[in-house]
Scaffold this active site. Sequence first.
Site, PDB file in Angstrom:
ATOM      1  N   ASP A 186      40.780  49.627  35.913  1.00 52.93           N
ATOM      2  CA  ASP A 186      40.158  48.776  36.889  1.00 52.93           C
ATOM      3  C   ASP A 186      40.588  48.962  38.251  1.00 52.93           C
ATOM      4  OD1 ASP A 186      38.112  46.930  37.377  1.00 52.93           O
ATOM      5  OD2 ASP A 186      39.357  45.321  36.626  1.00 52.93           O
ATOM      6  N   HIS A 187      39.885  48.512  39.229  1.00 54.48           N
ATOM      7  CA  HIS A 187      40.266  48.294  40.646  1.00 54.48           C
ATOM      8  C   HIS A 187      41.608  49.041  41.035  1.00 54.48           C
ATOM      9  CE1 HIS A 187      37.081  45.738  42.281  1.00 54.48           C
ATOM     10  NE2 HIS A 187      37.271  45.047  40.981  1.00 54.48           N
TER      11      HIS A 187
ATOM     12  N   HIS B 142      36.319  37.530  42.271  1.00 50.18           N
ATOM     13  CA  HIS B 142      37.264  37.630  41.033  1.00 50.18           C
ATOM     14  C   HIS B 142      37.874  35.957  41.035  1.00 50.18           C
ATOM     15  CE1 HIS B 142      37.484  42.076  42.232  1.00 50.18           C
ATOM     16  NE2 HIS B 142      36.853  41.856  40.875  1.00 50.18           N
ATOM     17  N   GLY B 143      38.614  35.775  39.813  1.00 47.74           N
ATOM     18  CA  GLY B 143      39.207  34.531  39.593  1.00 47.74           C
ATOM     19  C   GLY B 143      38.187  33.604  39.232  1.00 47.74           C
TER      20      GLY B 143
ATOM     21  N   HIS C 211      31.116  42.308  38.696  1.00 48.31           N
ATOM     22  CA  HIS C 211      32.439  41.686  38.964  1.00 48.31           C
ATOM     23  C   HIS C 211      32.319  40.398  39.016  1.00 48.31           C
ATOM     24  CE1 HIS C 211      34.878  45.767  39.450  1.00 48.31           C
ATOM     25  NE2 HIS C 211      33.628  46.113  39.306  1.00 48.31           N
ATOM     26  N   GLY C 212      33.597  39.588  38.500  1.00 45.27           N
ATOM     27  CA  GLY C 212      33.678  38.109  38.727  1.00 45.27           C
ATOM     28  C   GLY C 212      32.859  37.694  37.742  1.00 45.27           C
TER      29      GLY C 212
ATOM     30  N   SER D 112      33.693  35.907  34.817  1.00 43.65           N
ATOM     31  CA  SER D 112      34.217  34.692  34.282  1.00 43.65           C
ATOM     32  C   SER D 112      33.587  33.593  35.012  1.00 43.65           C
ATOM     33  CB  SER D 112      35.613  34.826  34.259  1.00 43.65           C
ATOM     34  OG  SER D 112      36.069  35.731  33.527  1.00 43.65           O
TER      35      SER D 112
ATOM     36  N   ASN E 157      32.232  42.596  33.909  1.00 46.75           N
ATOM     37  CA  ASN E 157      33.519  42.503  33.789  1.00 46.75           C
ATOM     38  C   ASN E 157      33.899  41.056  33.318  1.00 46.75           C
ATOM     39  OD1 ASN E 157      33.547  45.183  34.767  1.00 46.75           O
ATOM     40  ND2 ASN E 157      34.930  44.981  36.220  1.00 46.75           N
ATOM     41  N   ILE E 158      34.914  40.913  32.414  1.00 46.10           N
ATOM     42  CA  ILE E 158      35.721  39.867  32.175  1.00 46.10           C
ATOM     43  C   ILE E 158      37.103  40.005  32.262  1.00 46.10           C
ATOM     44  CG2 ILE E 158      35.702  38.074  30.403  1.00 46.10           C
ATOM     45  CD1 ILE E 158      33.202  37.972  31.516  1.00 46.10           C
TER      46      ILE E 158
END
Length: 286
Positions: A82-83, A179-180, A207-208, A210, A229-230
């Site tokens: 990832d990233h 993210h976060g 992405h992001g 969650s 993505n999780i």
Amino acid sequence: MSVVPLAEILSDAFDKRYGVPAINVFNDLTLEAVLAAAVERSSPVIVQTSVKTVKSIGSDVLYAMWTSMTAGIEVPVTLHLDHCPDRAVISECLERGWNSVLFDASRLPVQENMRQTIEVVAEARRFGAHVEGEIESITGVEDGIGSDEKAQQQELEVTLDFLRNTKVDVFAPAIGNAHGSYKTEPVLDFDRVSEIVEAYPLPIALHGGSGLSDEQFHNLIARGCAKVNISTALKEKYMKSNLVFLESAASKQKWDPPSLFTSVRRDVIDLAGSFMTLFGSAGRAG
């Protein structure tokens, strides 16, 4: 089945419009539990490792864990970096056997990002691996990479020029995601996903993930977000599960590490499995 290329997992998901969870793991327990969830739900899964995890565990040990835990597995799985803005880490992981990488050059000017991404794609192809690309930083810091500054979107033609020239296998656009943990309700640009896919059909990475609602997930997956993505959700579940168990152990003065691991493992399996069901990937490996 077993370990397969990223594109093999995503092509079916993209064509049939379901999402494959791409879950960030950070130790042996989370790796094994995410794989166990995939087997339990008969789902493909993308296991992701951050640069921080690669450096903390070591690529040799991490890859040995991966090969040991996926030996004989009966669902399609793939290992993704990832990233990663560091070309040396990308080369290291590709040489070890990672199936795909996200070269995160989003902080560079688009033309330089494109030039280097072309090189990364060529390098990955020599190992039979695939590449995720991005030209816009996703808002938020994750494992020490990123920024809290609001991501700026590029014009559609800039995006298409990047995709045509780099020939990346999956693309991660900025659509208001972050993210976060979300501090406020995210305002997502759903139409941007549709515009990119209509102009250049390829799997989109969300992405992001969650903290998004079920409706938001379903909307974006239907538009072409085949890789979802999780990361934060699993970190929070892992930490809170440990905390709950340890608080109970303290009150009882009963200290039994294997019971702790078993309890946390079950919680991680349940969380990962819930995303597989939500995204529509459960039962797809049968």
